[in-house]
Design an enzyme around this catalytic site. Structure first.
Site, PDB file in Angstrom:
ATOM      1  N   ARG A 211     -10.441  21.283 -10.847  1.00 22.34           N
ATOM      2  CA  ARG A 211      -9.201  20.488 -10.784  1.00 22.34           C
ATOM      3  C   ARG A 211      -8.250  21.057  -9.748  1.00 22.34           C
ATOM      4  O   ARG A 211      -7.574  20.328  -9.019  1.00 22.34           O
ATOM      5  CB  ARG A 211      -8.537  20.467 -12.159  1.00 22.34           C
ATOM      6  CG  ARG A 211      -7.380  19.488 -12.244  1.00 22.34           C
ATOM      7  CD  ARG A 211      -6.938  19.259 -13.669  1.00 22.34           C
ATOM      8  NE  ARG A 211      -5.814  18.326 -13.711  1.00 22.34           N
ATOM      9  CZ  ARG A 211      -4.687  18.539 -14.361  1.00 22.34           C
ATOM     10  NH1 ARG A 211      -4.508  19.660 -15.043  1.00 22.34           N
ATOM     11  NH2 ARG A 211      -3.722  17.649 -14.348  1.00 22.34           N
TER      12      ARG A 211
ATOM     13  N   HIS B  14      -6.548  18.967  -6.536  1.00 26.34           N
ATOM     14  CA  HIS B  14      -5.101  18.803  -6.399  1.00 26.34           C
ATOM     15  C   HIS B  14      -4.563  19.508  -5.159  1.00 26.34           C
ATOM     16  O   HIS B  14      -3.537  19.093  -4.617  1.00 26.34           O
ATOM     17  CB  HIS B  14      -4.400  19.305  -7.658  1.00 26.34           C
ATOM     18  CG  HIS B  14      -4.408  18.311  -8.775  1.00 26.34           C
ATOM     19  ND1 HIS B  14      -3.265  17.833  -9.367  1.00 26.34           N
ATOM     20  CD2 HIS B  14      -5.440  17.686  -9.405  1.00 26.34           C
ATOM     21  CE1 HIS B  14      -3.584  16.955 -10.310  1.00 26.34           C
ATOM     22  NE2 HIS B  14      -4.902  16.856 -10.359  1.00 26.34           N
ATOM     23  N   ASP B  15      -5.238  20.547  -4.723  1.00 27.98           N
ATOM     24  CA  ASP B  15      -4.793  21.201  -3.494  1.00 27.98           C
ATOM     25  C   ASP B  15      -5.175  20.372  -2.270  1.00 27.98           C
ATOM     26  O   ASP B  15      -4.340  20.102  -1.411  1.00 27.98           O
ATOM     27  CB  ASP B  15      -5.418  22.596  -3.380  1.00 27.98           C
ATOM     28  CG  ASP B  15      -4.960  23.318  -2.114  1.00 27.98           C
ATOM     29  OD1 ASP B  15      -3.735  23.386  -1.885  1.00 27.98           O
ATOM     30  OD2 ASP B  15      -5.816  23.791  -1.348  1.00 27.98           O
TER      31      ASP B  15
ATOM     32  N   VAL C 133      -3.280  17.018  -1.264  1.00 26.32           N
ATOM     33  CA  VAL C 133      -1.894  17.116  -0.804  1.00 26.32           C
ATOM     34  C   VAL C 133      -1.824  18.164   0.305  1.00 26.32           C
ATOM     35  O   VAL C 133      -2.157  19.321   0.088  1.00 26.32           O
ATOM     36  CB  VAL C 133      -0.945  17.517  -1.950  1.00 26.32           C
ATOM     37  CG1 VAL C 133       0.506  17.537  -1.475  1.00 26.32           C
ATOM     38  CG2 VAL C 133      -1.100  16.562  -3.138  1.00 26.32           C
TER      39      VAL C 133
ATOM     40  N   ASP D 177      -5.331  23.704   2.021  1.00 31.65           N
ATOM     41  CA  ASP D 177      -4.623  24.813   2.676  1.00 31.65           C
ATOM     42  C   ASP D 177      -3.876  25.713   1.695  1.00 31.65           C
ATOM     43  O   ASP D 177      -2.996  26.480   2.085  1.00 31.65           O
ATOM     44  CB  ASP D 177      -3.640  24.265   3.714  1.00 31.65           C
ATOM     45  CG  ASP D 177      -2.479  23.486   3.079  1.00 31.65           C
ATOM     46  OD1 ASP D 177      -2.554  23.183   1.861  1.00 31.65           O
ATOM     47  OD2 ASP D 177      -1.511  23.197   3.792  1.00 31.65           O
TER      48      ASP D 177
ATOM     49  N   SER E 144      -1.660  25.044  -0.381  1.00 28.75           N
ATOM     50  CA  SER E 144      -0.234  24.735  -0.559  1.00 28.75           C
ATOM     51  C   SER E 144       0.134  24.676  -2.038  1.00 28.75           C
ATOM     52  O   SER E 144       1.285  24.938  -2.411  1.00 28.75           O
ATOM     53  CB  SER E 144       0.122  23.411   0.131  1.00 28.75           C
ATOM     54  OG  SER E 144      -0.685  22.345  -0.332  1.00 28.75           O
TER      55      SER E 144
ATOM     56  N   GLU F 257       4.835  22.132  -4.807  1.00 30.77           N
ATOM     57  CA  GLU F 257       3.869  21.246  -5.466  1.00 30.77           C
ATOM     58  C   GLU F 257       3.656  21.611  -6.932  1.00 30.77           C
ATOM     59  O   GLU F 257       3.471  20.738  -7.785  1.00 30.77           O
ATOM     60  CB  GLU F 257       2.536  21.283  -4.715  1.00 30.77           C
ATOM     61  CG  GLU F 257       2.590  20.639  -3.342  1.00 30.77           C
ATOM     62  CD  GLU F 257       1.312  20.861  -2.544  1.00 30.77           C
ATOM     63  OE1 GLU F 257       0.234  20.953  -3.159  1.00 30.77           O
ATOM     64  OE2 GLU F 257       1.396  20.955  -1.301  1.00 30.77           O
TER      65      GLU F 257
ATOM     66  N   ASN G 241       1.250  18.641 -11.823  1.00 32.47           N
ATOM     67  CA  ASN G 241       0.565  19.897 -11.534  1.00 32.47           C
ATOM     68  C   ASN G 241       0.891  21.014 -12.522  1.00 32.47           C
ATOM     69  O   ASN G 241       0.354  22.116 -12.408  1.00 32.47           O
ATOM     70  CB  ASN G 241       0.926  20.379 -10.121  1.00 32.47           C
ATOM     71  CG  ASN G 241       0.187  19.603  -9.042  1.00 32.47           C
ATOM     72  OD1 ASN G 241      -0.910  19.104  -9.269  1.00 32.47           O
ATOM     73  ND2 ASN G 241       0.799  19.491  -7.869  1.00 32.47           N
TER      74      ASN G 241
ATOM     75  N   HIS H 244     -15.764  15.410 -13.756  1.00 30.52           N
ATOM     76  CA  HIS H 244     -15.331  15.278 -15.145  1.00 30.52           C
ATOM     77  C   HIS H 244     -16.444  15.612 -16.132  1.00 30.52           C
ATOM     78  O   HIS H 244     -16.242  15.497 -17.343  1.00 30.52           O
ATOM     79  CB  HIS H 244     -14.824  13.861 -15.412  1.00 30.52           C
ATOM     80  CG  HIS H 244     -13.517  13.565 -14.748  1.00 30.52           C
ATOM     81  ND1 HIS H 244     -13.031  12.280 -14.555  1.00 30.52           N
ATOM     82  CD2 HIS H 244     -12.570  14.395 -14.233  1.00 30.52           C
ATOM     83  CE1 HIS H 244     -11.858  12.336 -13.948  1.00 30.52           C
ATOM     84  NE2 HIS H 244     -11.559  13.611 -13.737  1.00 30.52           N
ATOM     85  N   THR H 245     -17.587  16.040 -15.638  1.00 26.72           N
ATOM     86  CA  THR H 245     -18.651  16.472 -16.535  1.00 26.72           C
ATOM     87  C   THR H 245     -18.320  17.799 -17.189  1.00 26.72           C
ATOM     88  O   THR H 245     -18.946  18.192 -18.175  1.00 26.72           O
ATOM     89  CB  THR H 245     -20.001  16.559 -15.790  1.00 26.72           C
ATOM     90  OG1 THR H 245     -21.056  16.746 -16.741  1.00 26.72           O
ATOM     91  CG2 THR H 245     -20.021  17.716 -14.800  1.00 26.72           C
TER      92      THR H 245
ATOM     93  N   ASP I 144     -23.665  18.676 -15.238  1.00 23.34           N
ATOM     94  CA  ASP I 144     -24.881  17.873 -15.196  1.00 23.34           C
ATOM     95  C   ASP I 144     -24.503  16.416 -14.997  1.00 23.34           C
ATOM     96  O   ASP I 144     -23.348  16.104 -14.719  1.00 23.34           O
ATOM     97  CB  ASP I 144     -25.708  18.074 -16.483  1.00 23.34           C
ATOM     98  CG  ASP I 144     -24.897  17.778 -17.751  1.00 23.34           C
ATOM     99  OD1 ASP I 144     -23.821  17.147 -17.638  1.00 23.34           O
ATOM    100  OD2 ASP I 144     -25.328  18.175 -18.847  1.00 23.34           O
TER     101      ASP I 144
END
Length: 329
Positions: free
Chosen positions: A67, A71-72, A75, A79, A81, A90, A96, A194-195, A256
């Protein structure tokens, strides 16, 4: 991470080297395989050890690292951020605030700064850690190029216009992915993250409503009713905001293709998951992935590489931070 932590075993690598080579060398400024071979030869091993050590004491770490990289990268590009602390960065955006895994990145960074000061970027550590998190939980071990540099801009107002929300429609998701140079195929493949991992009840509460008796009832008919009842038991209206639910109700600790098998039986946790099955543009691919784990693993390598090269800074851009939570200035 404890220094000298044992390296975890990885499954056999699944890679499409020709595709990876083309994608890697097409990045502006160019990323390279074994970028740290001369300057810090144990860099990738140190990151791997940090992921392994942290995961052994907290099994939720792999999902958090996946995750974190999403999210990095969505946006400001990949890098780091998202690592920066301060007013209005952020991290301060509500979307976040539940992000985890920062301690894993910082642990690896401390060791790397001791052994190879000013050499390995936080951005590379994030990408490598997410790669290793997948392998640790049974997914493919893939090669990714390195040489990213750390950004110096982190603004909360940039978060919402760029990241995805679990309530998004297919068109909204396609738009966000397209803006990052990612295809419809990448959208379906990368949703497979999302597994593993967990989610707060609030992230799928929009699929339910409160009836006249004050109880939750299912309003999203694309969700299997038995699965919906299980979710309502785990997430009653009285549930604490800290309550978490596994993204994958079957094999929550294993990377999986169960995620796709869940989708075809209407057990996608988020509205954005179920959309992949209900939309004619993606349904066939979801069904194919549910039947063929090897296909998922091979495709994951390609799409993950594209994800981790979004908007990278290389060459003289950005900097190599001494501490991931702050710029050097």
């Amino acid at each position: 991470m404890e220094k000298g932590a044992t390296v975890f075993p990885f499954p056999v690598a699944v890679s499409c080297l020709f595709i990876i080579f083309i994608l890697a060398t097409s990045v502006s400024g160019s990323l390279f395989f074994n970028f740290y071979a001369a300057s810090c030869p144990t860099a990738e091993l140190i990151v791997r050890n940090s992921v392994s050590s942290s995961s052994s004491s907290d099994p939720s770490i792999p999902g958090k690292l996946l995750r974190l990289v999403f999210h990095d990268c969505f946006v400001e590009g990949c890098d780091a951020s998202l690592m920066l602390l301060g007013n209005n960065t952020e991290q301060s955006d509500p979307a976040n605030r539940s992000i985890g895994g920062f301690s894993v990145i910082e642990s690896a960074k401390r060791v790397l700064e001791f052994l190879c000061p000013g050499t390995v970027s936080c951005a590379d550590i994030i990408a490598l850690a997410a790669r290793d998190a997948v392998a640790l939980t049974g997914g493919p071990m893939i090669q990714i190029p390195t040489g990213r540099r750390d950004g110096m801009v982190s603004v909360a107002s940039n978060v919402r216009p760029n990241i995805l929300d679990t309530s998004f429609t297919m068109d909204q998701m396609i738009n966000r992915f397209s803006n990052k140079g990612l295809s419809l195929f990448d959208l379906v493949i990368l949703s497979g993250a999302h597994t593993i991992g967990t989610a707060h009840c609030s992230s799928f509460r929009d699929r339910f409503q409160q009836d006249s008796k004050g109880k939750l009832t299912l309003i999203d008919k694309s969700l299997d009713s038995r699965y919906a009842n299980e979710l309502m038991k785990e997430c009653p209206l009285s549930a604490s905001p800290s309550v978490l639910v596994n993204n994958d109700p079957e094999t929550s600790m294993v990377f999986d293709n169960q995620y796709y098998r869940n989708l075809v039986t209407n057990k996608g946790l988020f509205q954005s998951d179920s959309a992949l099955l209900s939309d004619n543009r993606t349904r066939r691919l979801v069904e194919d992935l549910a039947k063929d784990q090897q296909f998922f693993f091979q495709s994951w390598g390609q799409s993950f590489l594209k994800l981790t090269t979004i908007g990278v800074k290389t060459g003289d851009e950005g900097e190599i931070r001494s501490f991931c939570a702050s710029t050097n200035a």
